[in-house]
Design an enzyme around this catalytic site. Sequence first.
Site, mmCIF file in Angstrom:
data_model
loop_
_atom_site.group_PDB
_atom_site.id
_atom_site.type_symbol
_atom_site.label_atom_id
_atom_site.label_comp_id
_atom_site.label_asym_id
_atom_site.label_seq_id
_atom_site.Cartn_x
_atom_site.Cartn_y
_atom_site.Cartn_z
ATOM 1 C CG HIS A 178 -1.905 -0.309 -0.570
ATOM 2 N ND1 HIS A 178 -2.867 -1.297 -0.619
ATOM 3 C CD2 HIS A 178 -0.731 -0.960 -0.280
ATOM 4 C CE1 HIS A 178 -2.327 -2.468 -0.366
ATOM 5 N NE2 HIS A 178 -1.031 -2.306 -0.167
ATOM 6 C CG ASP A 201 3.434 -2.688 -1.218
ATOM 7 O OD1 ASP A 201 2.392 -2.330 -0.627
ATOM 8 O OD2 ASP A 201 3.627 -3.851 -1.610
ATOM 9 C CG HIS A 220 -1.082 -3.990 -4.387
ATOM 10 N ND1 HIS A 220 -0.066 -3.057 -4.549
ATOM 11 C CD2 HIS A 220 -0.867 -4.526 -3.160
ATOM 12 C CE1 HIS A 220 0.726 -3.051 -3.496
ATOM 13 N NE2 HIS A 220 0.245 -3.920 -2.624
ATOM 14 N NE ARG A 255 -5.144 -12.369 -0.034
ATOM 15 C CZ ARG A 255 -4.577 -12.841 -1.147
ATOM 16 N NH1 ARG A 255 -5.165 -13.810 -1.814
ATOM 17 N NH2 ARG A 255 -3.442 -12.334 -1.588
#
Length: 332
Positions: A204, A206, A262, A272
């Site tokens: 996607h 941002d 990304h 994570r």
Amino acid sequence: LSQPVALDNHISVIPTYTPVPVFTSQPIPVVDLTDPEAKTLIVKACEEFGFFKVVNHGVRADLMTRLEQEAIRFFALPQSLKNQAGPPEPYGYGSKRIGPNGDVGWIEYILLNANPQLSTPKTSDVFGQTPQIFREAVDEYMHELKEVSCKVLGMVTEGLGIEPRDTLSKMVRDEKSDSCLRLNHYPTAEEEAENMVKVGFGEHTDPQIISVLRSNDTAGLQICMKDGSCWVAVPPDHSSFFIIVGDALQVMTNGRFKSVKHRVLADTRRSRVSMIYFGGPPLSEKIAPLSCLVPNQEDWLYKEFTWSQYKSSAYKSKLGDYRLGLFEKQPL
């Protein structure tokens, strides 16, 4: 955080991904914010990658660590307590679902509005499950990340010769700025099958002006090269921030800067935790190519729109959709 996160009953499939060669040797641009040439290096990185790492950013290491620890404590709560702060609307706690349009991932998250005047019941429910120190850490962190965002945007305007120098940063500093903070937890994920890994957060871009990301020392973040030829693995660095060009900044630079695509792949060994500050303009802010960069409107690649219009459009789209396509000007 070692125990698996329970799947929602009606979500039986988390996307998996068959890896293709990912470049790990491609150097990620690194900018020292105290370097006199930082503005030039930032512009170059935004043009070539839409992404770069910043060091000597001025944010205390103990603040970053404290917020990460408080986020971990929240994500370690019983699922029933976390669910009281969800589902997100769009703020609050979410698990597996990413947005309202069917996207899912191996993730749970908290999304918080940076404007205290726009607090929602779900936001209050997030902090209702945790000690006051969590809210204090979030507030201090968002204040510091706003400063980092504005410093970087100030260097962008200086590097591009934009006047006045606060043309971009004033949108994030505005008391009605629509900025937000996202805390993501990607649990340890076993491989689905040989050479298959779970998708934590699908590819996607941002939508905001700028994103400032910090994570723990677990790998998984990848960016797509500007020409779409390959993905580049981003080595984790818990002491630094990664800056991501957003859709709005791509429009304001008339495509000179690219909003980088990304994604995050879940790790099979370690969980994570990432913390992303999204610097956004006020809802009523008009977004269009800056006249000082593109004096002739006939040269605009995008139509003018308000941030509210774009945010609404993005919210109705799928994660991987090319959202700016609806706002591109068609050649006559």
